[in-house]
Design a protein around this motif. Structure first.
Motif, PDB file in Angstrom:
ATOM      1  N   LEU A  19       1.030  -1.224   0.067  1.00  0.00           N
ATOM      2  CA  LEU A  19       0.078   0.134  -0.131  1.00  0.00           C
ATOM      3  C   LEU A  19       0.873   1.324   0.235  1.00  0.00           C
ATOM      4  CD1 LEU A  19      -2.883  -0.695   2.470  1.00  0.00           C
ATOM      5  CD2 LEU A  19      -3.151  -0.948  -0.069  1.00  0.00           C
ATOM      6  N   VAL A  20       2.108   1.111   0.917  1.00  0.00           N
ATOM      7  CA  VAL A  20       2.858   2.284   0.900  1.00  0.00           C
ATOM      8  C   VAL A  20       3.606   2.587  -0.583  1.00  0.00           C
ATOM      9  CG1 VAL A  20       4.817   3.409   1.825  1.00  0.00           C
ATOM     10  CG2 VAL A  20       3.196   2.015   3.191  1.00  0.00           C
ATOM     11  N   VAL A  21       4.020   1.353  -1.192  1.00  0.00           N
ATOM     12  CA  VAL A  21       4.605   1.350  -2.354  1.00  0.00           C
ATOM     13  C   VAL A  21       3.519   1.999  -3.629  1.00  0.00           C
ATOM     14  CG1 VAL A  21       5.187   0.211  -4.619  1.00  0.00           C
ATOM     15  CG2 VAL A  21       6.094  -0.584  -2.305  1.00  0.00           C
ATOM     16  N   GLY A  22       2.181   1.745  -3.486  1.00  0.00           N
ATOM     17  CA  GLY A  22       1.336   2.246  -4.100  1.00  0.00           C
ATOM     18  C   GLY A  22       1.109   3.839  -4.082  1.00  0.00           C
ATOM     19  N   ALA A  23       0.789   4.037  -2.847  1.00  0.00           N
ATOM     20  CA  ALA A  23       0.896   5.496  -2.400  1.00  0.00           C
ATOM     21  C   ALA A  23       2.013   6.343  -3.101  1.00  0.00           C
ATOM     22  CB  ALA A  23       0.754   5.657  -0.927  1.00  0.00           C
ATOM     23  N   ILE A  24       2.957   5.808  -3.119  1.00  0.00           N
ATOM     24  CA  ILE A  24       3.913   6.477  -3.815  1.00  0.00           C
ATOM     25  C   ILE A  24       4.227   6.617  -5.077  1.00  0.00           C
ATOM     26  CG2 ILE A  24       6.831   6.573  -3.848  1.00  0.00           C
ATOM     27  CD1 ILE A  24       7.105   5.196  -1.141  1.00  0.00           C
ATOM     28  N   GLU A  25       3.811   5.637  -5.679  1.00  0.00           N
ATOM     29  CA  GLU A  25       3.789   5.475  -7.395  1.00  0.00           C
ATOM     30  C   GLU A  25       2.711   6.206  -7.573  1.00  0.00           C
ATOM     31  OE1 GLU A  25       4.850   0.504  -8.166  1.00  0.00           O
ATOM     32  OE2 GLU A  25       2.873   1.371  -7.549  1.00  0.00           O
ATOM     33  N   ASN A  26       1.488   6.565  -7.070  1.00  0.00           N
ATOM     34  CA  ASN A  26       0.490   7.369  -7.382  1.00  0.00           C
ATOM     35  C   ASN A  26       0.728   8.819  -6.976  1.00  0.00           C
ATOM     36  OD1 ASN A  26      -1.363   5.574  -8.554  1.00  0.00           O
ATOM     37  ND2 ASN A  26      -2.463   5.292  -6.719  1.00  0.00           N
ATOM     38  N   ALA A  27       1.554   9.117  -6.100  1.00  0.00           N
ATOM     39  CA  ALA A  27       1.833  10.547  -5.870  1.00  0.00           C
ATOM     40  C   ALA A  27       2.828  10.908  -6.841  1.00  0.00           C
ATOM     41  CB  ALA A  27       2.659  10.466  -4.446  1.00  0.00           C
ATOM     42  N   PHE A  28       3.911  10.069  -7.487  1.00  0.00           N
ATOM     43  CA  PHE A  28       4.546  10.517  -8.576  1.00  0.00           C
ATOM     44  C   PHE A  28       3.699  10.751  -9.790  1.00  0.00           C
ATOM     45  CE2 PHE A  28       9.418   9.761  -8.424  1.00  0.00           C
ATOM     46  CZ  PHE A  28       9.243   9.554  -6.895  1.00  0.00           C
TER      47      PHE A  28
END
Lengths: 479, 479
Positions: free
Chosen positions: A231-240
């Motif tokens: 979930l943290v990985v997905g959050a960072i990906e979407n933030a980019f």
């Protein structure tokens, strides 16, 4: 500890000698070509604010007319002039007298040797508090600081074709990450698996015609396990992605010129997330061992992705390029001969008969630091570049660039760390002239002796260089 | 040596117990569902021919009515019946009395526990001579055996939805490789770098209008170095594609039903090339150490490639599928709620609001051996499958499957090898129930004691299993 890290990072960057500048930025007229070092126009000297990166809001008009360095450097007007001096190339580090960077981080930077007007690198180091958006149960939660989350954040942004994108990313990307994490504040602090579905929003319809759907199959016997980490990985990906979309929206109003590579580290709940989009690099040095924490994204490493896109969407090549790769430019006199080539499916080479369309310029060409997409840009991931066009053409390059980072995770709790174990982040200016092993050796030597006695001038990068060194022992004496 | 290898390979395969069969083949009616073991219809017993695999031409009518096993097994009609007996599941190996397989190779196979009518695996082991096609100088060369090249060849073909593709590949793929290598016979034997361009064919035009092309750029300052090794890799890659195209052309006339994973090894000029398209696996066991020589290609490992294709070419999804991944099937009552998802750019998960089109069936679903593309097939690379359609639909699946192998190279001359160092090739039936370490331990134990004393019945795969064990010491006493 802090002074030792500060010394090590300055030592790494100070290897900047005076070789001729080499450009891997877009080959565009009037942007990155070597200009003589000019004195900065009305340099902006933001107020020193400890523990903050470039996150101070920058007025648009000011940003247009000037350039900035990370606020944590606390540069005076004179210091800003020195930081912008291409001939002196003084190493800049946060002052001894100021407050420390979060997590006792070391930072140093040096401007390039004249390849662009200003230092197009930017940096950010922050502690970010995330307030939960609402309860998972759907009931808005009482604002309560105790239930929020903190993350540590480091970002290096290597700009090209202008400093606007790098500066915007250094001010805003961590805010996008914070925004993405708001939904996860409660979920990440709950040891049970994340809910697959969150409650509906008010306007949700309750049914629909799904008669055209195929029947559920046996492969759905259970649901996938989704981890907190993913979930943290997905959050960072979407933030980019959201950061990139914001640059696209605001590029006219705010002159977000150019693009930037982004290398970002988030420390959250015991784990380090290293997100890389571009050709900066992160390594961990642990007990002398080097652990790569990123991969570089260049026309060479992403050749097959780029070629596949050109093959599936030939309209993106505008009739000017071929998605095939050749070992050198095909000449029209070679029509009908058989030339070595690679297509999007191949890692090896084979011969093909040259046809008329093979005379087009290849989508990917060149080697090493000279490799280019569409003969223009030498990195294939990053933020911005929405206005980037092929030289002497209106063909946009952005569709071939990806704003998505690759995220690698390092669980700090799984290892014992000694005080000299560090995470090193550097823009490509560092790694072009210094190998992983040399960086590790320098860090080790300086940290263990705390006497930088070797000027280490044997090599010099003409590029901007920015480096963070982050001790793995933890936030240490940060206050 | 040979008997020891033979013993080791039989030992590996003999772990076939009697668990319920598990299918990762296409979930199609009337193809791979568990049928009771039927006696083979008029079993074909090809003449024994040492050193040849399934390369004996098979008459079409015969192939339709029957099934075949590799000719190097030299099965009598009775032996063929035993090899086709799903209840007995006798291990088949080349007979002691026959000529050895090339390179003192060991081979063993066992039929599945009833999941398909016949053993859908096929195998091939050959020494192939390549005659050069013509001189690089353009002058047809005198046919002269001395100037040709030999390669050793091993192939495992794990069929699904019928045995036709696997059988065709076992007969023909090495011939496609030979054809691709014909151009390279002289080039590979010349230590100088390969020519970038071969002479023109007679009909070549000599000029064209290239005024629309962008000017040559600085990235072309030199040409790329192309190695001999990468030419062999390219030849193997193209051979796979041509094999697949031949299957597409001949599927009607020759009933090339189904598809197959292909794991192929080529030994040429000191190097081992392992080409894998599917979920078979190759490992090297060297001095007890395991060196993976392949990766498996499944809906899980190729999720992002599949999703990207569905995103860029939505017409391939036929309005029936969504390219997004969800951790379980979305229900229509969940419209408007927020569900975990991943798109083609993400490795992490995030929440998105469910919209109508998210109710479509996901392109990729399920986990592990139950993972499927379009709810149908559990492998994403291989040969054939040109007729494969989504269950209860006319939507073709082939566009999502890739016939291209990943090729890994192992330079035999770079290492010292002891007699027990081997390359192990196995179809997924082996690896589903036996880890790399267990395989290495079994091989090591049997080779070192040469007394298989452990029936090793603890686990059993219901799948067809085929295994090659290839000693790394060299061709040995092959005659």
């Amino acid at each position: 500890m802090l002074n030792r890290v500060r010394s090590a990072v300055a030592h790494l960057v100070s290897s900047g000698g005076a070789p001729p500048p080499r450009s891997k930025s877009p080959d565009l007229p009037n942007t990155t070509s070597a200009l003589p070092a000019a004195p900065p126009e009305a340099p902006r000297s933001p107020p020193a604010r400890a523990g903050s990166g470039s996150a101070v809001p920058v007025k648009t008009a000011e940003a247009r007319a000037s350039f900035s360095r990370p606020t944590f450097l606390q540069l005076s007007p004179g210091g800003l002039r020195r930081a912008d001096d291409h001939s002196g190339r003084a190493v800049q580090s946060p002052p001894d007298t100021g407050r420390r960077l979060p997590w006792s981080t070391g930072y140093a930077e040096v401007i390039n040797a004249g390849k662009s007007r200003h230092n197009e690198d930017q940096a950010c180091c922050e502690v970010v508090y995330v307030e939960g958006r609402r309860s998972v149960s759907g009931v808005p939660r009482e604002p309560s600081r105790g239930q929020g989350l903190c993350f540590y954040y480091w970002g290096l942004f290597d700009g090209h074709a202008g400093g606007g994108a790098a500066e915007m990313a250094s001010r805003l990307l961590h805010r996008h990450i914070r925004e993405q994490l708001k939904d996860l504040v409660e979920i990440l602090q709950d040891p049970s698996p994340p809910p697959l579905c969150l409650p509906s929003t008010p306007e949700a319809p309750t049914s629909s015609d799904s008669s055209h759907l195929v029947a559920p199959q046996s492969c759905w016997s259970s649901h996938k396990e989704v981890t907190h980490e993913s979930l943290v990985v997905g959050a960072i990906e979407n933030a980019f992605q959201l950061m990139d979309e914001q640059m696209a929206r605001e590029r006219r109003g705010h002159q977000v010129e150019g693009g930037c590579c982004a290398l970002v580290v988030v420390y959250l709940l015991g784990k380090i997330y290293v997100a890389n989009a571009g050709d900066s690099r992160a390594i961990i040095v642990r007990n002398g061992e080097i652990i790569p924490m990123s991969r570089e994204f260049t026309p060479e490493t992403e050749r097959q992705r780029l070629q596949l896109l050109g093959f599936l969407k030939p309209e993106l090549l505008g009739g000017e390029f071929t998605h095939l790769e050749f070992p050198r430019r095909v000449q029209s006199k070679e029509l009908g001969q058989r030339m070595l080539y690679r297509d999007q499916n191949m890692t090896g080479w084979a011969y093909k008969k040259i046809e008329l369309e093979d005379l087009r310029f290849p989508l990917v060409c060149g080697e090493g630091k000279k490799a280019r997409v569409m003969a223009t840009i030498g990195v294939t991931r990053g933020l911005g570049d929405h206005n980037l066009k092929v030289c002497s053409s209106t063909l946009p390059i952005k569709p071939f660039l990806s704003c998505f980072p690759e995220v690698q995770v390092y669980d700090l709790t799984q290892y014992e760390h000694c005080p000299d174990d560090v995470l090193v982040l550097g823009t490509d200016g560092l790694w072009d002239v210094t190998s992983d092993c040399e960086v590790a050796a320098t860090v080790d030597r300086v940290l263990s002796t705390f006497e930088p006695n070797d000027p280490n001038n044997k090599l010099g990068s003409g590029d901007d260089i920015s480096v963070f060194i982050i001790p793995l022992g933890g936030p240490g004496t940060y206050s």
